[in-house]
Design an enzyme around this catalytic site. Sequence first.
Site, PDB file in Angstrom:
ATOM      1  N   SER A   1       0.810  -1.218   0.000  1.00  0.00           N
ATOM      2  CA  SER A   1       0.000   0.000   0.000  1.00  0.00           C
ATOM      3  C   SER A   1       0.847   1.274   0.000  1.00  0.00           C
ATOM      4  O   SER A   1       1.668   1.481  -0.887  1.00  0.00           O
ATOM      5  CB  SER A   1      -0.941  -0.086   1.200  1.00  0.00           C
TER       6      SER A   1
ATOM      7  N   GLU B   1     -12.323   6.247   6.684  1.00  0.00           N
ATOM      8  CA  GLU B   1     -11.259   6.610   7.608  1.00  0.00           C
ATOM      9  C   GLU B   1     -10.725   7.947   7.122  1.00  0.00           C
ATOM     10  O   GLU B   1     -10.737   8.231   5.919  1.00  0.00           O
ATOM     11  CB  GLU B   1     -10.158   5.560   7.582  1.00  0.00           C
ATOM     12  N   ALA B   2     -10.240   8.770   8.057  1.00  0.00           N
ATOM     13  CA  ALA B   2      -9.743  10.093   7.674  1.00  0.00           C
ATOM     14  C   ALA B   2      -8.641   9.969   6.615  1.00  0.00           C
ATOM     15  O   ALA B   2      -8.489  10.831   5.754  1.00  0.00           O
ATOM     16  CB  ALA B   2      -9.214  10.815   8.899  1.00  0.00           C
TER      17      ALA B   2
HETATM   18  C1  16G Z   1      -4.305  -0.671   7.235  1.00  0.00           C
HETATM   19  C2  16G Z   1      -5.796  -0.674   7.120  1.00  0.00           C
HETATM   20  C3  16G Z   1      -6.320   0.740   7.107  1.00  0.00           C
HETATM   21  C4  16G Z   1      -5.856   1.456   8.346  1.00  0.00           C
HETATM   22  C5  16G Z   1      -4.353   1.362   8.490  1.00  0.00           C
HETATM   23  C6  16G Z   1      -3.933   1.882   9.829  1.00  0.00           C
HETATM   24  C7  16G Z   1      -7.119  -2.274   5.910  1.00  0.00           C
HETATM   25  C8  16G Z   1      -7.361  -2.919   4.600  1.00  0.00           C
HETATM   26  N1  16G Z   1      -6.193  -1.351   5.917  1.00  0.00           N
HETATM   27  O1  16G Z   1      -3.709  -0.062   6.125  1.00  0.00           O
HETATM   28  O2  16G Z   1      -7.705   0.682   7.077  1.00  0.00           O
HETATM   29  O3  16G Z   1      -6.219   2.806   8.322  1.00  0.00           O
HETATM   30  O4  16G Z   1      -3.969   0.012   8.404  1.00  0.00           O
HETATM   31  O5  16G Z   1      -2.576   1.709   9.979  1.00  0.00           O
HETATM   32  O6  16G Z   1      -7.741  -2.593   6.899  1.00  0.00           O
HETATM   33  P1  16G Z   1      -1.911   1.781  11.390  1.00  0.00           P
HETATM   34  O7  16G Z   1      -2.493   0.681  12.227  1.00  0.00           O
HETATM   35  O8  16G Z   1      -0.460   1.643  11.121  1.00  0.00           O
HETATM   36  O9  16G Z   1      -2.260   3.131  11.945  1.00  0.00           O
HETATM   37 MG    MG Z   2      -3.774   1.240   0.422  1.00  0.00          MG
END
Ligand code: 16G
Ligand code: MG
Length: 543
Positions: free
Chosen positions: A65, A370-371
């Site tokens: 991503s 999500e923001a």
């Molecule tokens: C992942 C999640 C996304 C979330 C992010 C938070 C999925 C498909 N993707 O990319 O939704 O905003 O994690 O990342 O669920 P963090 O836990 O590092 O803050």
């Molecule tokens: Mg992505």
Amino acid sequence: MDFSKAVSVAKDEYPKTVEKTIKYGTAGFRSKAEELDFVMYRMGLLASLRSLNKKAVIGVVITASHNPECDNGVKLVDPMGEMLAQEWEVYATDLVNAKDEGIADVLKNIVKECKIDTSKEPFIFIGRDTRPSSDRLRDAVLAGANALNAKVKDFGIVSTPVIHFVVTCHNDGGKYGEPTEDGYYKKMTQAFKKLRSSGTTVGNYKPDIYFDGANGVGALMMAEIAKLLEGDMNIEMYNTGDGVLNHECGADFVKVQQRWPNNVPKTVSKRCVSVDGDADRVIYSYLDEDKRYHMLDGDRIATLYAGYIQELLTVSGLDLSLGLVQTAYANGASTEYINKKLGVPVGCAKTGVKHVHHLALQYDIGVYFEANGHGTIIFSKKGRETIRAAANDASLGAKQAGAARLADVMDIINETVGDAISDMLLVETVLHARGWSIEDWKKTYTDLPNRQMKVSVADRAVITTTDAERVCVTPEGLQETINKLVSSYPKGRAFVRPSGTEDIVRVYAEAATQKETDELAHKVACAVFEQAGGVGQLPKLPH
Ligand code: 16G
Ligand code: MG
């Protein structure tokens, strides 16, 4: 089922190279690309068993991503485009952490516990992002699938949302659409054209955008879409792949840095659409006359959608429930606007698509965002059927037109998962319908200043949270400290949570002014550092 081949290929070609325990997180497994070959191989095995278990096609997406180009990752997609079921996240974690010779036992255990009929042929759809490592890692997944005699359809380089889409279409017998990349483009662009039949320039709305492709797959896909939308939209493309993926461009960069993406011309008032490295997030930005940067993130998109749908529900007279789901990262001003101004109920879920998605299921029409720009709209069976029936009922007069527009919204949006390109097309649709420029959109409410920080700690698992991550449970005392800090700032709000994708703790703060927000974020970050085992240097005050 005989797992001896699975073990011998593991030992000979994809031996385990990492000793530390790794976990299937919110976005699957993610790590440095060179550490992932054995993980990918094992996910090829697991996807095969999941396919037998569900008697359906399972998707495998190779991507990290918005992470740096040197990272990579893998996630599995369940039959109706959902994220992998939680019980299987546990199996995934068990399988990846087993020793090479222990693989057979884990696989046998899964077969036994899930009573899997292994006499059939598994079927897997696979897609990958543009990272240089993705090609090699795809081969590792294929080797795993091959070891269990799975049939595989490789979609090549495609966005995450495309895999969710084609898996869904295949498993529902084509009801949702045609299970091909072309079928995906066709469905969205046709609905888009229908909704905009009244001409392209309306009021303050102009059909011209800059597209920031993050040097990733989004740029490749948008090139296809732009061809299909010739005459409807003028899309100028930047960061299309010559530079480094996600580097100083793309949705995560603009959101976190709150800065205009590199290489995109700094034209006043022009809408810039930034997507991330697998094109499942989107953020809008523009520069005002003083070349000041303005960002319209997932919260803004959600409010724009909710307002539009609410209006269409009124026009069509349909009695369907509409609700919006955010996470703790949603700007307080957006929550207030949705609740008080639009009168639409708002729920708060834990970070991660599966959590927000789950909460959105309670409405006939659930908007979740999500923001960070990841989100979509989902429709209940009742919602979908009611809208389609009304859209085809000529006796409803003007109400039919409203329902028909709702039906087209259903076709533009990718219900299976957040999708940068489909989300962009719906934003463009709403701005067009309202005759709004991006400044008009921005005027709907004023964001509270906010700040995110990262803190390195020895073990981020010491931080646990509750109440959709808004309250910290452990380490004991940290929440009291946060409460005390927050109480001395007008409109103050702050929370901390361990990241699901990086080895850090995230801090979020908002307050009445940017200076106070930065101060609050910094104080909370220091509290995390002191009370949760910080490593390295004390967090610095952001500037
Ligand atoms: C992942 C999640 C996304 C979330 C992010 C938070 C999925 C498909 N993707 O990319 O939704 O905003 O994690 O990342 O669920 P963090 O836990 O590092 O803050
Ligand atoms: Mg992505």
